[in-house]
Design a protein around this motif. Structure first.
Motif, PDB file in Angstrom:
ATOM      1  N   PRO A  42       0.873  -1.237   0.124  1.00 29.23           N
ATOM      2  CA  PRO A  42      -0.132   0.013  -0.146  1.00 29.23           C
ATOM      3  C   PRO A  42       0.731   1.413  -0.031  1.00 29.23           C
ATOM      4  O   PRO A  42       2.022   1.319   0.509  1.00 29.23           O
ATOM      5  N   TYR A  43       0.247   2.281  -0.484  1.00 27.93           N
ATOM      6  CA  TYR A  43       1.006   3.748  -0.398  1.00 27.93           C
ATOM      7  C   TYR A  43       0.795   4.401   0.768  1.00 27.93           C
ATOM      8  O   TYR A  43       1.612   5.313   1.144  1.00 27.93           O
ATOM      9  N   GLY A  44      -0.196   3.893   1.766  1.00 31.98           N
ATOM     10  CA  GLY A  44      -0.663   4.906   2.784  1.00 31.98           C
ATOM     11  C   GLY A  44       0.533   5.186   3.814  1.00 31.98           C
ATOM     12  O   GLY A  44       0.469   6.487   4.265  1.00 31.98           O
ATOM     13  N   ASP A  45       1.525   4.505   3.841  1.00 31.10           N
ATOM     14  CA  ASP A  45       2.442   4.734   4.966  1.00 31.10           C
ATOM     15  C   ASP A  45       3.958   5.236   4.194  1.00 31.10           C
ATOM     16  O   ASP A  45       5.006   5.519   4.869  1.00 31.10           O
ATOM     17  N   HIS A  46       3.932   5.451   2.876  1.00 28.66           N
ATOM     18  CA  HIS A  46       5.170   5.989   2.159  1.00 28.66           C
ATOM     19  C   HIS A  46       5.339   7.651   2.365  1.00 28.66           C
ATOM     20  O   HIS A  46       3.989   8.015   2.614  1.00 28.66           O
ATOM     21  N   ALA A 150      -7.455   7.645  11.302  1.00 30.73           N
ATOM     22  CA  ALA A 150      -6.463   6.946  10.409  1.00 30.73           C
ATOM     23  C   ALA A 150      -7.081   5.379  10.881  1.00 30.73           C
ATOM     24  O   ALA A 150      -7.367   5.084  11.907  1.00 30.73           O
ATOM     25  N   CYS A 151      -7.205   4.627   9.861  1.00 26.94           N
ATOM     26  CA  CYS A 151      -7.707   3.179   9.822  1.00 26.94           C
ATOM     27  C   CYS A 151      -6.495   2.216   9.241  1.00 26.94           C
ATOM     28  O   CYS A 151      -6.829   1.670   8.092  1.00 26.94           O
ATOM     29  N   PRO A 152      -5.362   2.099   9.545  1.00 26.61           N
ATOM     30  CA  PRO A 152      -4.323   1.490   9.134  1.00 26.61           C
ATOM     31  C   PRO A 152      -4.546  -0.105   8.888  1.00 26.61           C
ATOM     32  O   PRO A 152      -3.860  -0.584   7.914  1.00 26.61           O
ATOM     33  N   MET A 153      -5.252  -0.657   9.526  1.00 17.32           N
ATOM     34  CA  MET A 153      -5.630  -2.107   9.416  1.00 17.32           C
ATOM     35  C   MET A 153      -6.755  -2.367   8.560  1.00 17.32           C
ATOM     36  O   MET A 153      -6.854  -3.443   8.218  1.00 17.32           O
TER      37      MET A 153
END
Length: 275
Positions: A42-46, A150-153
């Protein structure tokens, strides 16, 4: 005869297929090329720079396949890369091409769905940390208060096809509670990630009945209808043979299996190897 262009739809993975589905339903006559960068998802944490570089590379690949117009059907890419591509890359290298995102068309209408003018936004860490939604919504609805969660899972749950299983309950409920603890007056929640519509059945089980849930597919599709009606120079350049092509930078067999969950039908994708 002049070449006819396709509409490109890009996402870091599968979620953009929910947007593509709505667009293709409302505008079925056009040719579409979908590209999912699953190998780097995923791009979310880049970082912003990494997402920009990845997104630009994929957009340029779509341009090379004959897409004059590309939709970033990815909130993280829209938040971290769209403005740079529009301001830095298109004027210098691709003046006749256009790249649109999902944040602005959503921000233009989301305030109309809230009576209390208290809106929740649930998204990836990247989207939330960019603060794009409070900023954009504030331009159109300055009276609206935006609460972010934020909903990282959630993306891993969806991409591992666990989103409707009992094990998903904990993380769905956890993020709902954390959002609603910020304000009891929230009456509208925007699902600011294109993966999240698949969690709607779970979300409805944990949310008060009066809270509206907004997914982006139909909003973005309606915005594109309006955009093409105002930009006839682009609309007339688009091919209208109803062709659909799907590509992934990841494993084709996995993509085909997972994509059918998002799209609601079987598909056959081809692999793209990015350098």
């Amino acid at each position: 005869m002049k070449n006819k262009f396709s509409i490109g739809v890009f996402d870091s993975g599968y979620g953009g297929l929910t947007v593509f589905k709505s667009i293709a339903e409302q505008l079925p006559q056009y040719n579409y090329i979908y590209f999912g960068d699953n190998a780097r998802s995923p791009y979310g944490d880049h970082s912003f720079e990494t997402v920009y570089q990845y997104t630009l590379q994929c957009v340029e690949w779509l341009f090379a396949q004959g897409c004059q117009l590309v939709i970033l059907a990815c909130n993280t890419a829209s938040a971290k890369a769209l403005r740079s591509i529009q301001q830095l890359d298109l004027p210098k290298k691709y003046p006749n091409h256009r790249v649109l995102g999902v944040i602005r068309p959503t921000a233009e209408v989301v305030g109309d769905f809230s009576v209390n003018k208290k809106i929740g936004v649930m998204g990836t860490r990247g989207t939330v940390n960019s603060n794009s939604y409070p900023i954009e919504i504030g331009h159109f609805f300055p009276e609206v208060k935006v609460y972010q969660q934020a909903c990282p899972m959630w993306v891993p749950l969806v991409e591992n096809n666990e989103h409707l299983a009992g094990g998903a309950d904990y993380f769905v409920n956890k993020y709902v509670i954390e959002l609603l603890q910020q304000s009891e007056q929230i009456d509208c929640i925007l699902l600011a990630c294109t993966h999240y519509p698949l969690l709607v059945p779970k979300l409805k089980a944990f949310l008060p009945a009066h809270i509206k849930l907004l997914s982006q597919g139909d909003i973005v599709a309606k915005s594109l209808v309006d955009y093409l009606s105002r930009h006839t120079e682009i609309e007339t350049s688009l091919g209208k043979e109803r062709k659909r092509s799907f590509y992934t930078s990841g494993d084709v067999n996995i993509f085909n299996k997972q994509a059918s969950v998002f799209l609601g039908q079987e598909l056959l994708a081809s692999q793209v190897k990015l350098s």
